[in-house]
Design an enzyme around this catalytic site. Sequence first.
Site, short mmCIF file in Angstrom:
data_model
loop_
_atom_site.label_atom_id
_atom_site.label_comp_id
_atom_site.label_asym_id
_atom_site.label_seq_id
_atom_site.Cartn_x
_atom_site.Cartn_y
_atom_site.Cartn_z
N SER A 247 0.85 -1.19 0.00
CA SER A 247 0.00 0.00 0.00
C SER A 247 0.88 1.23 0.00
O SER A 247 2.11 1.13 0.04
CB SER A 247 -0.89 0.00 1.24
OG SER A 247 -0.09 0.27 2.37
N LYS A 248 0.23 2.39 0.00
CA LYS A 248 0.95 3.66 -0.03
C LYS A 248 2.02 3.77 1.05
O LYS A 248 3.04 4.40 0.87
CB LYS A 248 -0.04 4.83 0.14
CG LYS A 248 -0.84 5.10 -1.09
CD LYS A 248 -0.89 6.60 -1.36
CE LYS A 248 -1.54 6.90 -2.71
NZ LYS A 248 -2.98 6.63 -2.71
#
Length: 475
Positions: A247-248
């Site tokens: 994820s980010k």
Amino acid sequence: MSKETIRVRFAPSPTGFPHLGNIRTALFNWLFARHHNGYFVLRIEDTDVARMVEGATESILHSLRWLGFDWDEGPIFQSDRLDIYRGVADKLLKGEIAYHCYCSPRRLEEMRQEQTKKKQPPGYDRHCRTLTRKQKDEYEANGIAPVVRFASPLDGKTSFHDLLRGEIVFDNSTLDDFVLLKSDGYPTYHLANIADDHLMEISHVLRADEWLSSTPRHILLYNALGWQPPQFAHLPMILGPDKSKLSKRHGATAVTEYEQKGYLPEALFNFLALLGWSLDDKTEIMSSKEIIKNFSLDRISTTAAVFNREKLDWMNGVYIRNLPVTEFSRRAVPFLETLEVNRPLDDHYISRVMPLVQERAKTLAEIQELTGFFFHDKLVYDVHLLLNKLERQQAVYALQVSLSKLESLELWDSIYLEEIIRPLADELQLKTGVLFGLLRVAITGRTAAPPLFQTMEVLGKEICIRRLRAALVKL
Ligand code: GLU
């Protein structure tokens, strides 16, 4: 269409900018199509109006093109096909495999809260499944626009064969009566997705494994409509280095960020292909041709793939080094354009600078940092860098002696420069490393730079002399 024709699709929802996971799905579909001389269909699943993100579709198309994927059909936009999905919903309503649901958002919310309180599994309680004609007429008379829900079987099991994971079985009791058509007339993902996979004659659905739990619903829909489902393969997850879902948090995940940071599309292509697929246990560097030739589902792993940034950087460096130097220079130019220097940039000069950094650059963006001193008029650096292992007096003297030797030089090439400067170290009773270090900082403003004498040759006599004098002034 012959039975063996392979038709796959990449079906992104434009609810965000494509990240590495999305594009890995696209890549595996594309490779599968190209390996089998099949068709790769691009379908934009833009039916969730509330979650649409401006510019996402453009970014998806751009990322695919940048990585070199082409598509045989599309982009097809689901928002252009609403009538088709309504038609399919009607068919299910007529067959009484679907029904109208008039429940208000408020009732559904209360139901959810109640379920949480009682620790019951979430899901629609089928309130409207058994409404009488009279009750329905009342809702209609009150102007309530219904949604269409699928009447899931209440018991039994639904199973399918996943090409990677084998037999998968779900208890129907765990599937609720999910929505097919929303009250605004837009289909849900489930309805539009299966309608299109059927109508577009998709033979294989290769998708992220987060969709695995949707597949029994899809199988039930195919069966209800009397359609043959495609074959399914749910691709392994991509995890971050800490083994949680990528994820980010793990840094850049949007594909365009990699483009901006100066990763080569062919390196990212190679890297993504190895996120879940492998040729054998050792081969890392492969051209897209080789990957297409060798791609097969049986070499896709069923365990999650781990995203390793260092490996990507390493791979990008390999691809950069393998570029013909003229091509390397050509690709570097957009990254040099952002330097704040006098214009226009000189092509000939660029072509002399670039070979000096090709070995070292891991990304094209790094070139700005590595070569800035070739392009800037004035160097900005800390004077202490000049005094590494040297007293101020020693440094001044070494620079003066070097300058006097260099100023009188007629010929300015790296071999000759080395012949002059190397013996100077002895003369000055300095280690060569120390003298070279001093000159390197004076001439480049950096402690690490491309080979000193080649750098001096490319910079030219005038600039080198000017910078050595400026270093003296600093001291
Ligand atoms: N629109 C879905 C997505 O965004 C497609 C999933 C599927 O491939 O069925 O990933």
